[in-house]
Design a protein around this motif. Structure first.
Motif, PDB file in Angstrom:
ATOM      1  N   GLY A  40       0.807  -1.216   0.000  1.00 11.45           N
ATOM      2  CA  GLY A  40       0.000   0.000   0.000  1.00 11.45           C
ATOM      3  C   GLY A  40       0.838   1.263   0.000  1.00 11.45           C
ATOM      4  O   GLY A  40       1.922   1.317   0.593  1.00 11.45           O
ATOM      5  N   LEU A  41       0.325   2.286  -0.665  1.00  8.65           N
ATOM      6  CA  LEU A  41       1.065   3.541  -0.823  1.00  8.65           C
ATOM      7  C   LEU A  41       1.304   4.241   0.507  1.00  8.65           C
ATOM      8  O   LEU A  41       2.422   4.691   0.784  1.00  8.65           O
ATOM      9  N   ASP A  42       0.283   4.354   1.336  1.00  9.14           N
ATOM     10  CA  ASP A  42       0.445   5.068   2.608  1.00  9.14           C
ATOM     11  C   ASP A  42       1.514   4.413   3.476  1.00  9.14           C
ATOM     12  O   ASP A  42       2.355   5.096   4.072  1.00  9.14           O
ATOM     13  N   THR A  43       1.480   3.083   3.550  1.00  5.93           N
ATOM     14  CA  THR A  43       2.465   2.365   4.361  1.00  5.93           C
ATOM     15  C   THR A  43       3.863   2.541   3.793  1.00  5.93           C
ATOM     16  O   THR A  43       4.829   2.766   4.534  1.00  5.93           O
ATOM     17  N   ALA A  44       3.988   2.452   2.472  1.00  8.41           N
ATOM     18  CA  ALA A  44       5.299   2.617   1.841  1.00  8.41           C
ATOM     19  C   ALA A  44       5.867   4.005   2.112  1.00  8.41           C
ATOM     20  O   ALA A  44       7.059   4.150   2.435  1.00  8.41           O
ATOM     21  N   GLN A  45       5.043   5.025   2.000  1.00 13.55           N
ATOM     22  CA  GLN A  45       5.523   6.387   2.237  1.00 13.55           C
ATOM     23  C   GLN A  45       5.933   6.584   3.695  1.00 13.55           C
ATOM     24  O   GLN A  45       6.957   7.208   3.986  1.00 13.55           O
ATOM     25  N   LYS A  46       5.147   6.037   4.607  1.00 14.83           N
ATOM     26  CA  LYS A  46       5.483   6.152   6.027  1.00 14.83           C
ATOM     27  C   LYS A  46       6.795   5.423   6.332  1.00 14.83           C
ATOM     28  O   LYS A  46       7.627   5.907   7.110  1.00 14.83           O
ATOM     29  N   LEU A  47       7.006   4.275   5.692  1.00 13.19           N
ATOM     30  CA  LEU A  47       8.256   3.533   5.877  1.00 13.19           C
ATOM     31  C   LEU A  47       9.450   4.313   5.343  1.00 13.19           C
ATOM     32  O   LEU A  47      10.517   4.338   5.965  1.00 13.19           O
ATOM     33  N   VAL A  48       9.286   4.943   4.198  1.00 16.19           N
ATOM     34  CA  VAL A  48      10.371   5.757   3.647  1.00 16.19           C
ATOM     35  C   VAL A  48      10.721   6.887   4.602  1.00 16.19           C
ATOM     36  O   VAL A  48      11.899   7.146   4.877  1.00 16.19           O
ATOM     37  N   ASP A  49       9.710   7.558   5.132  1.00 17.94           N
ATOM     38  CA  ASP A  49       9.960   8.661   6.066  1.00 17.94           C
ATOM     39  C   ASP A  49      10.730   8.181   7.293  1.00 17.94           C
ATOM     40  O   ASP A  49      11.705   8.816   7.729  1.00 17.94           O
ATOM     41  N   GLU A  50      10.308   7.052   7.860  1.00 18.74           N
ATOM     42  CA  GLU A  50      10.990   6.555   9.052  1.00 18.74           C
ATOM     43  C   GLU A  50      12.394   6.064   8.707  1.00 18.74           C
ATOM     44  O   GLU A  50      13.339   6.266   9.474  1.00 18.74           O
ATOM     45  N   ASP A  71       0.136   1.905  -7.836  1.00 19.79           N
ATOM     46  CA  ASP A  71       0.780   2.838  -6.914  1.00 19.79           C
ATOM     47  C   ASP A  71       2.302   2.881  -7.040  1.00 19.79           C
ATOM     48  O   ASP A  71       2.942   3.708  -6.384  1.00 19.79           O
ATOM     49  N   ILE A  72       2.887   2.015  -7.845  1.00 20.21           N
ATOM     50  CA  ILE A  72       4.349   1.923  -7.858  1.00 20.21           C
ATOM     51  C   ILE A  72       5.002   3.239  -8.265  1.00 20.21           C
ATOM     52  O   ILE A  72       6.052   3.615  -7.728  1.00 20.21           O
ATOM     53  N   TYR A  73       4.403   3.978  -9.167  1.00 20.78           N
ATOM     54  CA  TYR A  73       5.017   5.228  -9.635  1.00 20.78           C
ATOM     55  C   TYR A  73       5.024   6.274  -8.521  1.00 20.78           C
ATOM     56  O   TYR A  73       6.028   6.976  -8.335  1.00 20.78           O
ATOM     57  N   ALA A  74       3.930   6.357  -7.771  1.00 20.16           N
ATOM     58  CA  ALA A  74       3.881   7.289  -6.644  1.00 20.16           C
ATOM     59  C   ALA A  74       4.867   6.865  -5.556  1.00 20.16           C
ATOM     60  O   ALA A  74       5.518   7.713  -4.932  1.00 20.16           O
ATOM     61  N   MET A  75       4.987   5.556  -5.329  1.00 22.59           N
ATOM     62  CA  MET A  75       5.956   5.065  -4.340  1.00 22.59           C
ATOM     63  C   MET A  75       7.377   5.456  -4.730  1.00 22.59           C
ATOM     64  O   MET A  75       8.155   5.958  -3.908  1.00 22.59           O
ATOM     65  N   LEU A  76       7.723   5.214  -5.989  1.00 26.77           N
ATOM     66  CA  LEU A  76       9.084   5.488  -6.450  1.00 26.77           C
ATOM     67  C   LEU A  76       9.377   6.981  -6.466  1.00 26.77           C
ATOM     68  O   LEU A  76      10.488   7.410  -6.123  1.00 26.77           O
TER      69      LEU A  76
END
Length: 255
Positions: A40-50, A71-76
């Motif tokens: 999921g995008l929200d989880t991936a973004q939160k993981l990147v931040d941490e 969502d892969i493009y938004a994640m990357l």
């Protein structure tokens, strides 16, 4: 965070488990029929931040085939704006709209790692499926034409082991340097009944996350490799791994 010597500052994220190919030795048991199990995008973004806050220096997105998810493009894009980012792919889907979307987010901190097992279809398709070599090579050429840094990963198996120099000669014709090519053995994990046994005892940890928790290494997200069944805070799982490396804790799953 004070980093333990020997713990790579790499974070691996399993974005999904479904794949358009069914490789005979896939450690993730991915296939067209595998459940998606999306991070999921929200989880991936939160993981990147941490991860950035903790001092991780690289983030890798893997699967499954990441380019099956929208969502892969938004994640990357999100990750590569904050940290060195690599996406792992079989490259067979990288044409048309998918390639254009990836090109739109291209930047100096985003690279692509492609699985290529041979300099010919005979040696690549044996374990990855008939017709996959042609599509993978087309994807590699398309990425190079768009200016992406391309790295290659090869799984050595009985069909290609005597022909690895041919593969190296082939990737040199594409302009891919030797230092951007990794050759790895088959692991006795996932779909493979053969190969080298790999586990917590003989693998240097590289923190890995999927929808079910945090794991020791991206080679496997089987239960015996799990560090914690809680994704957040990521720092808690990292601290446990560091304790185990320092000999201060037993290698067991944290609840």
């Amino acid at each position: 965070m004070n980093w333990t010597e020997g713990l790579p500052r790499k974070l691996w994220l399993y974005t999904n488990y479904d794949c358009n190919l069914r490789c005979a030795y896939c450690v993730a048991r991915s296939s067209p029929h595998a459940p998606r199990r999306a991070l999921g995008l929200d989880t991936a973004q939160k993981l990147v931040d941490e991860a950035v806050a903790l001092g991780f220096e690289q983030v890798f997105f893997t699967g499954g085939e990441p380019f099956l998810i929208d969502d892969i493009y938004a994640m990357l894009a999100y990750a590569s704006a904050r940290v060195e980012t690599t996406v792992l792919t079989n490259a067979t889907l990288l044409s048309g709209t998918r390639l254009n979307k990836l090109t739109e987010i291209a930047n100096d901190h985003l690279s692509v790692y492609v699985s290529l097992d041979g300099g010919s279809a005979e040696h690549h398709d044996a374990y990855r499926g008939k017709g996959s070599w042609d599509k993978t090579v087309a994807g590699i050429r398309a990425l190079l034409d768009r200016g992406f840094p391309v790295h290659l990963g090869t799984t050595e198996h009985p069909t290609n082991s005597a022909h690895l120099e041919e593969l190296c000669a082939f990737h040199r014709t594409l302009g891919i340097r030797e230092e951007h090519h990794i050759i790895r053995p088959v692991a006795k994990r996932g779909s493979s009944a053969d190969g080298i046994v790999m586990n917590k005892c003989n693998l240097v940890p590289e923190i890995t996350v999927n929808v079910d928790g945090v794991f020791w290494h991206p080679i496997s997200t089987d239960l015996d490799m799990q560090v914690s069944d809680q994704i957040f805070p990521l720092a808690a799982a990292v601290e446990q791994v560091q304790e185990q490396l320092n000999g201060d804790g037993s290698r067991k799953t944290m609840k």
